[in-house]
Design an enzyme around this catalytic site. Structure first.
Site, PDB file in Angstrom:
ATOM      1  N   SER A  94       0.867  -1.187   0.000  1.00  0.00           N
ATOM      2  CA  SER A  94       0.000   0.000   0.000  1.00  0.00           C
ATOM      3  C   SER A  94       0.901   1.234   0.000  1.00  0.00           C
ATOM      4  O   SER A  94       2.087   1.134   0.360  1.00  0.00           O
ATOM      5  CB  SER A  94      -0.842  -0.013   1.274  1.00  0.00           C
ATOM      6  OG  SER A  94      -1.509   1.209   1.457  1.00  0.00           O
ATOM      7  N   TYR A 113      -1.741  -0.697  10.617  1.00  0.00           N
ATOM      8  CA  TYR A 113      -1.851  -1.040   9.188  1.00  0.00           C
ATOM      9  C   TYR A 113      -0.565  -0.648   8.458  1.00  0.00           C
ATOM     10  O   TYR A 113       0.001  -1.444   7.706  1.00  0.00           O
ATOM     11  CB  TYR A 113      -3.068  -0.318   8.596  1.00  0.00           C
ATOM     12  CG  TYR A 113      -3.335  -0.605   7.127  1.00  0.00           C
ATOM     13  CD1 TYR A 113      -4.025  -1.751   6.737  1.00  0.00           C
ATOM     14  CD2 TYR A 113      -2.927   0.282   6.130  1.00  0.00           C
ATOM     15  CE1 TYR A 113      -4.280  -2.017   5.390  1.00  0.00           C
ATOM     16  CE2 TYR A 113      -3.179   0.034   4.790  1.00  0.00           C
ATOM     17  CZ  TYR A 113      -3.864  -1.120   4.423  1.00  0.00           C
ATOM     18  OH  TYR A 113      -4.117  -1.358   3.082  1.00  0.00           O
TER      19      TYR A 113
HETATM   20  N1  LIG Z   1      -8.840  -0.392  -0.575  1.00  0.00           N
HETATM   21  C1  LIG Z   1      -7.786   0.395  -0.467  1.00  0.00           C
HETATM   22  O1  LIG Z   1      -7.903   1.626  -0.357  1.00  0.00           O
HETATM   23  C2  LIG Z   1      -6.397  -0.199  -0.499  1.00  0.00           C
HETATM   24  C3  LIG Z   1      -5.312   0.657  -0.714  1.00  0.00           C
HETATM   25  C4  LIG Z   1      -4.041   0.124  -0.748  1.00  0.00           C
HETATM   26  C5  LIG Z   1      -3.861  -1.240  -0.566  1.00  0.00           C
HETATM   27  N2  LIG Z   1      -4.945  -2.036  -0.347  1.00  0.00           N
HETATM   28  C6  LIG Z   1      -4.718  -3.459  -0.123  1.00  0.00           C
HETATM   29  O2  LIG Z   1      -5.300  -4.187  -1.190  1.00  0.00           O
HETATM   30  C7  LIG Z   1      -5.669  -5.485  -0.734  1.00  0.00           C
HETATM   31  C8  LIG Z   1      -7.105  -5.787  -1.134  1.00  0.00           C
HETATM   32  O3  LIG Z   1      -7.946  -4.900  -0.467  1.00  0.00           O
HETATM   33  P1  LIG Z   1      -9.420  -4.527  -0.969  1.00  0.00           P
HETATM   34  O4  LIG Z   1      -9.488  -3.058  -1.049  1.00  0.00           O
HETATM   35  O5  LIG Z   1      -9.772  -5.348  -2.142  1.00  0.00           O
HETATM   36  O6  LIG Z   1     -10.253  -4.947   0.316  1.00  0.00           O
HETATM   37  P2  LIG Z   1     -11.400  -6.031   0.511  1.00  0.00           P
HETATM   38  O7  LIG Z   1     -11.801  -5.929   1.933  1.00  0.00           O
HETATM   39  O8  LIG Z   1     -12.465  -5.884  -0.532  1.00  0.00           O
HETATM   40  O9  LIG Z   1     -10.665  -7.417   0.248  1.00  0.00           O
HETATM   41  C9  LIG Z   1      -9.871  -8.048   1.194  1.00  0.00           C
HETATM   42  C10 LIG Z   1     -10.176  -9.533   1.145  1.00  0.00           C
HETATM   43  O10 LIG Z   1      -9.310 -10.198   2.079  1.00  0.00           O
HETATM   44  C11 LIG Z   1     -10.070 -11.182   2.739  1.00  0.00           C
HETATM   45  N3  LIG Z   1      -9.498 -11.509   4.032  1.00  0.00           N
HETATM   46  C12 LIG Z   1      -9.488 -10.755   5.165  1.00  0.00           C
HETATM   47  N4  LIG Z   1      -8.917 -11.430   6.167  1.00  0.00           N
HETATM   48  C13 LIG Z   1      -8.548 -12.637   5.673  1.00  0.00           C
HETATM   49  C14 LIG Z   1      -7.918 -13.778   6.226  1.00  0.00           C
HETATM   50  N5  LIG Z   1      -7.583 -13.826   7.524  1.00  0.00           N
HETATM   51  N6  LIG Z   1      -7.705 -14.845   5.427  1.00  0.00           N
HETATM   52  C15 LIG Z   1      -8.072 -14.833   4.130  1.00  0.00           C
HETATM   53  N7  LIG Z   1      -8.687 -13.779   3.550  1.00  0.00           N
HETATM   54  C16 LIG Z   1      -8.923 -12.700   4.314  1.00  0.00           C
HETATM   55  C17 LIG Z   1     -11.457 -10.565   2.895  1.00  0.00           C
HETATM   56  O11 LIG Z   1     -12.461 -11.547   3.146  1.00  0.00           O
HETATM   57  C18 LIG Z   1     -11.609  -9.868   1.555  1.00  0.00           C
HETATM   58  O12 LIG Z   1     -12.223 -10.716   0.597  1.00  0.00           O
HETATM   59  C19 LIG Z   1      -5.446  -5.482   0.774  1.00  0.00           C
HETATM   60  O13 LIG Z   1      -4.207  -6.088   1.072  1.00  0.00           O
HETATM   61  C20 LIG Z   1      -5.384  -4.009   1.109  1.00  0.00           C
HETATM   62  O14 LIG Z   1      -4.649  -3.765   2.278  1.00  0.00           O
HETATM   63  C21 LIG Z   1      -6.209  -1.559  -0.330  1.00  0.00           C
END
Ligand SMILES: NC(=O)c1ccc[n+]([C@@H]2O[C@H](COP(=O)([O-])OP(=O)(O)OC[C@H]3O[C@@H](n4cnc5c(N)ncnc54)[C@H](O)[C@@H]3O)[C@@H](O)[C@H]2O)c1
Length: 308
Positions: free
Chosen positions: A177, A190
């Site tokens: 991120s 985080y």
């Molecule tokens: N959304 C943002 O603004 C953003 C920005 C930068 C990075 N990210 C990163 O991108 C990645 C995806 O995030 P997203 O925005 O799609 O969020 P999201 O919440 O839609 O997806 C995250 C997924 O991870 C799964 N998950 C959570 N805990 C888990 C566990 N213990 N075991 C297995 N699966 C698990 C959830 O069920 C979910 O399906 C993450 O690593 C997040 O940190 C997101």
């Protein structure tokens, strides 16, 4: 060989290789690098039950990859699996796995190796956010953030990297991120977990390079806020330079970076500028820039993902 001849040779080789790689970079800036073919590759995506993970699965389905989808959310993951089949995946497998539990990661990894085969592209994407100020954040939530956002990467690498090394073929993708590059108030646990994920992926990249292990690529992804619901309520003070990103755009950039075997991907481009400024500017000026882009208020309206 005399020591001064030896060191002159070392400088000469270094300069020659540097000029070559600069030229190569310039050429690939003008003419995009050819994309690799991932048809038939076995791609594991953690956190495939929603958001980026789901969209990545659909992209790789259209590219003819074999999909192995992991999520703690069985229903969401199976839904992604069905969507991937509809999008053209001939082989897609959903496994319920809590990536925060080391033994479960190893158990499901063994099952995957027996039932599907060796993973050739590993995308560590599962993530969670607590969104609380440090002193208000219960210990167990901070530990959970580390278990999912960082430690799961250790266990999946341990499980799948040996076969990649044996086959001299593989690609390790870390979804970190921009919070893995800059500290953000209200997001300490985080940020720390995402810095760790970044540092781990980069260290293994260097470890493979130093050991002259060929054929294994690394891609580290650092996006700003994305409209997936994970950071619902968060705002940007400078939408022209730091916009809240659309998930489809981010996934397109991630897949392009994987296919072009780029090591670092920061989105939007302004993150590269901020990284440079962070290394050279005095701290007072950095704080002013932080205020200008609204960095100290990013998290003020955080509500996060609503539980189903
Ligand atoms: N959304 C943002 O603004 C953003 C920005 C930068 C990075 N990210 C990163 O991108 C990645 C995806 O995030 P997203 O925005 O799609 O969020 P999201 O919440 O839609 O997806 C995250 C997924 O991870 C799964 N998950 C959570 N805990 C888990 C566990 N213990 N075991 C297995 N699966 C698990 C959830 O069920 C979910 O399906 C993450 O690593 C997040 O940190 C997101």
């Amino acid at each position: 060989m005399a020591p001064n001849v030896k060191s002159a040779k070392k400088v000469f080789v270094f300069l020659g290789k540097s000029v070559f790689s600069l030229l190569e970079t310039m050429i690939f800036t003008l003419i995009p690098k050819p994309r690799k073919n991932v048809a038939g590759e076995i791609v594991l995506i953690t956190g495939a039950g929603s958001g980026l993970g789901r969209l990545l699965a659909l992209k790789f389905a259209r590219l003819g990859a074999v999909l192995v989808l992991w999520d703690i959310n069985k229903e969401g993951n199976e839904e992604t699996c069905n969507m991937a089949r509809d999008a053209g995946a001939t082989r897609a497998y959903a496994y319920t796995c809590d990536c925060s539990r080391k033994e479960e990661v190893y158990r499901v990894a063994d099952q995957v190796k027996k039932e599907v085969g060796d993973i050739s592209i590993l995308i560590n994407n599962a993530g969670i956010v607590t969104g609380k100020r440090f002193l208000d954040c219960p210990d167990e939530l901070m530990e959970k953030a580390f278990d999912v956002n960082f430690k799961a990467h250790l266990w999946t690498y341990k499980a799948f990297l040996p076969a990649m090394i044996a086959n001299a073929h593989g690609h390790l993708v870390c979804i970190s991120s921009s919070a893995g590059l800059f500290g953000i108030n209200g997001l300490a646990d985080y940020c720390a977990s995402k810095f760790s994920a970044y540092g781990f992926a980069e260290s293994i990249f260097f470890e493979l390079f130093a050991q002259k292990i060929k054929g294994i690529k690394t891609t580290i992804v650092c996006p700003f806020f994305i409209n997936t619901g994970m950071f619902e309520g968060c705002t940007t003070g400078c939408p022209s330079l730091l916009p809240i990103l659309e998930p489809e755009y981010v996934v397109r950039k991630i897949v392009d970076a994987i296919l072009q075997e780029k090591v670092y991907l920061y989105i939007p481009k302004f993150i590269y500028v901020l990284m440079f400024l962070k290394s050279v500017l005095p701290t007072k000026l950095l704080l002013l820039i932080g205020e200008y882009v609204g960095a100290f208020n990013f998290m003020d309206g955080f509500v996060g993902k609503k539980k189903n």
